[in-house]
Design an enzyme around this catalytic site. Structure first.
Site, PDB file in Angstrom:
ATOM      1  CE  LYS A  13     -22.480  -5.131  23.662  1.00 45.11           C
ATOM      2  NZ  LYS A  13     -22.530  -3.934  24.531  1.00 45.11           N
ATOM      3  NE  ARG A  88     -24.540  -1.205  19.427  1.00 45.52           N
ATOM      4  CZ  ARG A  88     -23.250  -1.470  19.561  1.00 45.52           C
ATOM      5  NH1 ARG A  88     -22.767  -2.638  19.279  1.00 45.52           N
ATOM      6  NH2 ARG A  88     -22.430  -0.531  19.988  1.00 45.52           N
ATOM      7  NE  ARG A 127     -14.876  -0.168  27.284  1.00 47.24           N
ATOM      8  CZ  ARG A 127     -15.957  -0.742  26.760  1.00 47.24           C
ATOM      9  NH1 ARG A 127     -16.354  -1.932  27.177  1.00 47.24           N
ATOM     10  NH2 ARG A 127     -16.667  -0.123  25.854  1.00 47.24           N
ATOM     11  NE  ARG A 162     -14.500   1.797  22.292  1.00 47.46           N
ATOM     12  CZ  ARG A 162     -15.538   0.954  22.305  1.00 47.46           C
ATOM     13  NH1 ARG A 162     -15.368  -0.286  22.732  1.00 47.46           N
ATOM     14  NH2 ARG A 162     -16.718   1.336  21.901  1.00 47.46           N
ATOM     15  NE  ARG A 173     -20.251   3.783  22.750  1.00 45.70           N
ATOM     16  CZ  ARG A 173     -19.271   3.337  23.535  1.00 45.70           C
ATOM     17  NH1 ARG A 173     -18.473   4.176  24.156  1.00 45.70           N
ATOM     18  NH2 ARG A 173     -19.087   2.057  23.697  1.00 45.70           N
TER      19      ARG A 173
HETATM   20  P1  AMP Z   1     -19.075  -1.180  20.332  1.00 44.14           P
HETATM   21  O1  AMP Z   1     -17.614  -1.442  20.409  1.00 44.14           O
HETATM   22  O2  AMP Z   1     -19.882  -2.439  20.137  1.00 44.14           O
HETATM   23  O3  AMP Z   1     -19.578  -0.344  21.476  1.00 44.14           O
HETATM   24  O4  AMP Z   1     -19.309  -0.323  18.993  1.00 44.14           O
HETATM   25  C1  AMP Z   1     -18.695   0.939  18.806  1.00 44.14           C
HETATM   26  C2  AMP Z   1     -19.472   1.723  17.752  1.00 44.14           C
HETATM   27  O5  AMP Z   1     -19.470   1.015  16.503  1.00 44.14           O
HETATM   28  C3  AMP Z   1     -20.953   1.944  18.068  1.00 44.14           C
HETATM   29  O6  AMP Z   1     -21.157   3.059  18.903  1.00 44.14           O
HETATM   30  C4  AMP Z   1     -21.512   2.144  16.661  1.00 44.14           C
HETATM   31  O7  AMP Z   1     -21.212   3.425  16.158  1.00 44.14           O
HETATM   32  C5  AMP Z   1     -20.710   1.139  15.839  1.00 44.14           C
HETATM   33  N1  AMP Z   1     -21.370  -0.201  15.803  1.00 44.14           N
HETATM   34  C6  AMP Z   1     -20.885  -1.365  16.333  1.00 44.14           C
HETATM   35  N2  AMP Z   1     -21.717  -2.381  16.091  1.00 44.14           N
HETATM   36  C7  AMP Z   1     -22.769  -1.861  15.403  1.00 44.14           C
HETATM   37  C8  AMP Z   1     -23.971  -2.413  14.879  1.00 44.14           C
HETATM   38  N3  AMP Z   1     -24.270  -3.720  15.016  1.00 44.14           N
HETATM   39  N4  AMP Z   1     -24.825  -1.580  14.231  1.00 44.14           N
HETATM   40  C9  AMP Z   1     -24.538  -0.264  14.064  1.00 44.14           C
HETATM   41  N5  AMP Z   1     -23.429   0.320  14.544  1.00 44.14           N
HETATM   42  C10 AMP Z   1     -22.538  -0.466  15.210  1.00 44.14           C
END
Ligand code: AMP
Length: 217
Positions: A13, A88, A127, A162, A173
């Site tokens: 994404k 999400r 990554r 990360r 996740r």
């Molecule tokens: P990402 O970088 O999009 O994989 O997000 C990293 C982490 O941030 C996720 O595993 C969640 O803990 C939190 N997070 C990001 N976006 C959301 C969302 N829209 N709703 C809830 N938690 C989020």
């Protein structure tokens, strides 16, 4: 353009959002980036979100909607946005629908990036990400290396793994994605907005999206 990118963690994404932005004045809005920056800066939001993120769980919907309501008010959203990692959950998608109606904005497309699980697992463990909150360029220890001393080729900051990319957090996740986020595919199918793309090539994905929303190649 006003689009949502759906897909499991590691589906690409962020990479696709950045590539789409290069050819368009739309802005990438990544809730993950916003939250990581808040954690780094030690803000109240960051303190609330940190535990959930480290465990690979979702941050509560109310917190996310507060972030997004104020983010949509910022002037750079007027030319369009690419939502990366939001919504999400079904409640987030329902709140987003109401919010966009209130702001008189219509989505062009919801893209579901459908990538095989083996590719996802491989990408997540290999990554690396630029640690500069303003940059967050994505690297890969096999296919897209940073400089020889581990720095970002764009901004020179250290490139790191990360905190939520340990094997345990990745497993959690992916589980969270299947339970909470995958149902959005049906939600947007019913809204008549969904386009599923099965490809691992960013060039191909970007060109399909551009064609879908009526931009050239
Ligand atoms: P990402 O970088 O999009 O994989 O997000 C990293 C982490 O941030 C996720 O595993 C969640 O803990 C939190 N997070 C990001 N976006 C959301 C969302 N829209 N709703 C809830 N938690 C989020």
């Amino acid at each position: 353009m006003r689009i949502i990118l759906l897909g499991a963690p590691g589906a690409g994404k962020g990479t696709i959002a950045k590539a789409l932005m290069e050819a368009d004045s739309s802005v990438q809005i990544s809730t993950g980036d916003i939250l990581r920056n808040a954690v780094k800066a030690g803000t109240g939001l960051g303190k609330e979100a940190q535990g959930y993120m480290e465990r690979g769980e979702l941050v509560p919907d109310t917190l996310i909607m507060e972030i997004m309501e104020s983010r949509f008010q910022e002037p750079d959203c007027q030319k369009g946005f690419i939502l990366d990692g939001f919504p999400r959950t079904i409640p987030q998608a329902e709140s987003l629908k109401l919010l966009l109606e209130k702001l008189n904005l219509k989505l062009d497309l919801v893209v579901n990036l459908d990538v095989p699980k083996a590719v996802i697992l491989d990408r997540l463990t290999t990554r690396r990400t630029c640690s500069n909150p303003e940059c967050q360029e994505i690297y890969n220890i096999r296919s897209k290396l940073p400089t020889a001393d581990g720095k970002c080729k764009k901004c020179g900051s250290p490139v790191v793994q990360r905190d939520d990319e340990t094997e345990e957090a990745i497993t959690k996740r992916l589980e969270t994605y299947n339970q909470k986020t995958a149902p959005l595919i049906d939600f947007y199918l019913r809204e008549g907005l969904l386009k599923t793309i099965k490809s691992t090539s960013s060039e191909e994905i970007v060109s399909i999206i551009r064609r879908e929303i009526g931009l050239s190649g």
